[in-house]
Design a protein around this motif. Structure first.
Motif, PDB file in Angstrom:
ATOM      1  N   ASP A  74     -54.790  39.952 -85.088  1.00  0.00           N
ATOM      2  CA  ASP A  74     -55.848  40.887 -85.489  1.00  0.00           C
ATOM      3  C   ASP A  74     -55.311  42.057 -86.307  1.00  0.00           C
ATOM      4  OD1 ASP A  74     -56.214  42.742 -82.321  1.00  0.00           O
ATOM      5  OD2 ASP A  74     -54.523  42.487 -83.679  1.00  0.00           O
ATOM      6  N   GLY A  75     -54.018  41.987 -86.655  1.00  0.00           N
ATOM      7  CA  GLY A  75     -53.441  43.017 -87.505  1.00  0.00           C
ATOM      8  C   GLY A  75     -52.813  44.184 -86.770  1.00  0.00           C
ATOM      9  N   THR A  76     -52.806  44.134 -85.458  1.00  0.00           N
ATOM     10  CA  THR A  76     -52.156  45.199 -84.698  1.00  0.00           C
ATOM     11  C   THR A  76     -50.651  45.142 -84.926  1.00  0.00           C
ATOM     12  OG1 THR A  76     -53.859  45.101 -82.981  1.00  0.00           O
ATOM     13  CG2 THR A  76     -51.775  46.162 -82.408  1.00  0.00           C
ATOM     14  N   THR A  77     -50.061  46.283 -85.248  1.00  0.00           N
ATOM     15  CA  THR A  77     -48.640  46.321 -85.564  1.00  0.00           C
ATOM     16  C   THR A  77     -47.869  47.186 -84.574  1.00  0.00           C
ATOM     17  OG1 THR A  77     -48.974  48.178 -87.073  1.00  0.00           O
ATOM     18  CG2 THR A  77     -49.073  45.969 -88.023  1.00  0.00           C
ATOM     19  N   ASN A  78     -46.569  46.895 -84.514  1.00  0.00           N
ATOM     20  CA  ASN A  78     -45.676  47.667 -83.650  1.00  0.00           C
ATOM     21  C   ASN A  78     -44.329  47.732 -84.347  1.00  0.00           C
ATOM     22  OD1 ASN A  78     -44.895  49.092 -81.375  1.00  0.00           O
ATOM     23  ND2 ASN A  78     -44.227  47.261 -80.285  1.00  0.00           N
ATOM     24  N   TYR A  79     -43.642  48.865 -84.230  1.00  0.00           N
ATOM     25  CA  TYR A  79     -42.376  49.059 -84.927  1.00  0.00           C
ATOM     26  C   TYR A  79     -41.308  49.621 -84.001  1.00  0.00           C
ATOM     27  CZ  TYR A  79     -45.254  48.717 -89.143  1.00  0.00           C
ATOM     28  OH  TYR A  79     -46.112  48.289 -90.128  1.00  0.00           O
ATOM     29  N   ALA A  80     -40.078  49.266 -84.309  1.00  0.00           N
ATOM     30  CA  ALA A  80     -38.965  49.939 -83.657  1.00  0.00           C
ATOM     31  C   ALA A  80     -38.909  51.375 -84.165  1.00  0.00           C
ATOM     32  CB  ALA A  80     -37.657  49.221 -83.990  1.00  0.00           C
ATOM     33  N   GLY A  81     -38.462  52.264 -83.309  1.00  0.00           N
ATOM     34  CA  GLY A  81     -38.418  53.661 -83.700  1.00  0.00           C
ATOM     35  C   GLY A  81     -37.563  53.930 -84.923  1.00  0.00           C
ATOM     36  N   SER A  82     -36.506  53.143 -85.087  1.00  0.00           N
ATOM     37  CA  SER A  82     -35.571  53.360 -86.191  1.00  0.00           C
ATOM     38  C   SER A  82     -36.159  53.035 -87.562  1.00  0.00           C
ATOM     39  CB  SER A  82     -34.307  52.534 -85.975  1.00  0.00           C
ATOM     40  OG  SER A  82     -34.637  51.159 -85.886  1.00  0.00           O
ATOM     41  N   VAL A  83     -37.258  52.286 -87.601  1.00  0.00           N
ATOM     42  CA  VAL A  83     -37.841  51.898 -88.888  1.00  0.00           C
ATOM     43  C   VAL A  83     -39.244  52.447 -89.090  1.00  0.00           C
ATOM     44  CG1 VAL A  83     -36.481  49.779 -88.823  1.00  0.00           C
ATOM     45  CG2 VAL A  83     -38.902  49.712 -88.139  1.00  0.00           C
TER      46      VAL A  83
ATOM     47  N   VAL B 129     -37.591  44.581 -84.815  1.00  0.00           N
ATOM     48  CA  VAL B 129     -37.880  45.471 -85.934  1.00  0.00           C
ATOM     49  C   VAL B 129     -39.375  45.789 -85.997  1.00  0.00           C
ATOM     50  CG1 VAL B 129     -37.842  45.746 -88.443  1.00  0.00           C
ATOM     51  CG2 VAL B 129     -35.921  44.624 -87.279  1.00  0.00           C
ATOM     52  N   ALA B 130     -40.192  44.740 -86.054  1.00  0.00           N
ATOM     53  CA  ALA B 130     -41.629  44.961 -86.196  1.00  0.00           C
ATOM     54  C   ALA B 130     -42.385  43.711 -85.780  1.00  0.00           C
ATOM     55  CB  ALA B 130     -41.980  45.334 -87.636  1.00  0.00           C
ATOM     56  N   SER B 131     -43.644  43.910 -85.387  1.00  0.00           N
ATOM     57  CA  SER B 131     -44.487  42.772 -85.023  1.00  0.00           C
ATOM     58  C   SER B 131     -45.895  42.982 -85.557  1.00  0.00           C
ATOM     59  CB  SER B 131     -44.531  42.603 -83.501  1.00  0.00           C
ATOM     60  OG  SER B 131     -45.193  43.701 -82.906  1.00  0.00           O
ATOM     61  N   CYS B 132     -46.594  41.861 -85.732  1.00  0.00           N
ATOM     62  CA  CYS B 132     -47.975  41.904 -86.207  1.00  0.00           C
ATOM     63  C   CYS B 132     -48.762  40.806 -85.504  1.00  0.00           C
ATOM     64  CB  CYS B 132     -48.025  41.715 -87.718  1.00  0.00           C
ATOM     65  SG  CYS B 132     -49.669  41.990 -88.430  1.00  0.00           S
ATOM     66  N   SER B 133     -49.817  41.188 -84.790  1.00  0.00           N
ATOM     67  CA  SER B 133     -50.636  40.211 -84.093  1.00  0.00           C
ATOM     68  C   SER B 133     -51.673  39.623 -85.045  1.00  0.00           C
ATOM     69  CB  SER B 133     -51.323  40.867 -82.900  1.00  0.00           C
ATOM     70  OG  SER B 133     -52.215  41.875 -83.356  1.00  0.00           O
TER      71      SER B 133
ATOM     72  N   GLN C 217     -42.327  45.103 -95.785  1.00  0.00           N
ATOM     73  CA  GLN C 217     -42.022  46.005 -96.879  1.00  0.00           C
ATOM     74  C   GLN C 217     -41.099  47.089 -96.351  1.00  0.00           C
ATOM     75  OE1 GLN C 217     -43.033  45.960-100.256  1.00  0.00           O
ATOM     76  NE2 GLN C 217     -41.463  47.565-100.355  1.00  0.00           N
ATOM     77  N   MET C 218     -39.900  47.162 -96.909  1.00  0.00           N
ATOM     78  CA  MET C 218     -38.892  48.104 -96.442  1.00  0.00           C
ATOM     79  C   MET C 218     -38.640  49.144 -97.523  1.00  0.00           C
ATOM     80  SD  MET C 218     -36.230  45.442 -94.651  1.00  0.00           S
ATOM     81  CE  MET C 218     -35.780  44.703 -96.205  1.00  0.00           C
ATOM     82  N   SER C 219     -38.797  50.393 -97.172  1.00  0.00           N
ATOM     83  CA  SER C 219     -38.603  51.487 -98.112  1.00  0.00           C
ATOM     84  C   SER C 219     -37.618  52.494 -97.530  1.00  0.00           C
ATOM     85  CB  SER C 219     -39.944  52.178 -98.401  1.00  0.00           C
ATOM     86  OG  SER C 219     -40.890  51.265 -98.909  1.00  0.00           O
TER      87      SER C 219
ATOM     88  N   GLY D  50     -31.499  40.718-100.077  1.00  0.00           N
ATOM     89  CA  GLY D  50     -30.643  40.993-101.218  1.00  0.00           C
ATOM     90  C   GLY D  50     -29.867  42.270-101.031  1.00  0.00           C
ATOM     91  N   LEU D  51     -29.280  42.726-102.132  1.00  0.00           N
ATOM     92  CA  LEU D  51     -28.480  43.944-102.142  1.00  0.00           C
ATOM     93  C   LEU D  51     -29.280  45.051-102.815  1.00  0.00           C
ATOM     94  CD1 LEU D  51     -25.762  45.455-101.845  1.00  0.00           C
ATOM     95  CD2 LEU D  51     -25.112  44.487-104.074  1.00  0.00           C
ATOM     96  N   VAL D  52     -29.313  46.199-102.168  1.00  0.00           N
ATOM     97  CA  VAL D  52     -30.077  47.322-102.701  1.00  0.00           C
ATOM     98  C   VAL D  52     -29.330  48.613-102.389  1.00  0.00           C
ATOM     99  CG1 VAL D  52     -31.469  47.585-100.607  1.00  0.00           C
ATOM    100  CG2 VAL D  52     -32.384  48.374-102.804  1.00  0.00           C
ATOM    101  N   GLN D  53     -29.506  49.607-103.228  1.00  0.00           N
ATOM    102  CA  GLN D  53     -28.880  50.900-102.975  1.00  0.00           C
ATOM    103  C   GLN D  53     -29.674  51.687-101.937  1.00  0.00           C
ATOM    104  OE1 GLN D  53     -28.463  52.866-106.810  1.00  0.00           O
ATOM    105  NE2 GLN D  53     -26.333  52.163-106.942  1.00  0.00           N
ATOM    106  N   ALA D  54     -28.993  52.574-101.259  1.00  0.00           N
ATOM    107  CA  ALA D  54     -29.658  53.432-100.291  1.00  0.00           C
ATOM    108  C   ALA D  54     -30.808  54.182-100.971  1.00  0.00           C
ATOM    109  CB  ALA D  54     -28.659  54.422 -99.693  1.00  0.00           C
ATOM    110  N   GLY D  55     -31.925  54.236-100.262  1.00  0.00           N
ATOM    111  CA  GLY D  55     -33.117  54.852-100.813  1.00  0.00           C
ATOM    112  C   GLY D  55     -34.046  53.879-101.504  1.00  0.00           C
ATOM    113  N   GLY D  56     -33.563  52.676-101.725  1.00  0.00           N
ATOM    114  CA  GLY D  56     -34.346  51.667-102.418  1.00  0.00           C
ATOM    115  C   GLY D  56     -35.289  50.920-101.490  1.00  0.00           C
ATOM    116  N   SER D  57     -35.925  49.895-102.063  1.00  0.00           N
ATOM    117  CA  SER D  57     -36.921  49.114-101.332  1.00  0.00           C
ATOM    118  C   SER D  57     -36.673  47.623-101.497  1.00  0.00           C
ATOM    119  CB  SER D  57     -38.330  49.440-101.847  1.00  0.00           C
ATOM    120  OG  SER D  57     -38.646  50.799-101.663  1.00  0.00           O
TER     121      SER D  57
END
Length: 115
Positions: free
Chosen positions: A54-63, A48-52, A81-83, A10-17
């Protein structure tokens, strides 16, 4: 085959979630890693991100530090969840699901962050 269905853009303002959801439905294959990618016009799709399983996560540096990926294995669903969203997070977000048969993509959900 696996049907991958995203929602929550959707559309959200900067700083939003925003919270994106992705469900792998109509599958007879076991689900392995569940991932999010994004793409803007004229640019390559980026991780952007991954989840195995067993719950192991990985993220791009930008996020990292702003986005959180999680999953519900019982529902074959992954969330993003994006904040603290920034205009540069504007993109078409794709869910990517790994299975014992291969990887499958959803159709994408648009996220637009206004300044």
């Amino acid at each position: 085959q696996v049907k991958v269905v995203e929602s929550g853009g959707g559309l959200v303002q900067a700083g939003g979630s925003l919270r994106l959801s992705c469900a792998a439905v109509e599958t007879i294959f076991s689900i392995n890693d569940m991932n999010w990618y994004r793409q803007t016009p004229g640019r390559q799709r980026e991780f952007v991100a991954s989840c195995s399983t067993d719950g192991t996560t990985n993220y791009a540096g930008s996020v990292k530090g702003r986005f959180t990926i999680s999953r519900d294995n019982a529902k074959n669903t992954v969330y993003l969840q994006m904040s603290s969203l920034k205009p540069e997070d504007t993109a078409l977000y794709y869910c990517n699901v790994g299975t014992s048969y291969g990887y499958f993509w959803g159709q994408g959900t648009q996220v637009t962050v206004s300044s």
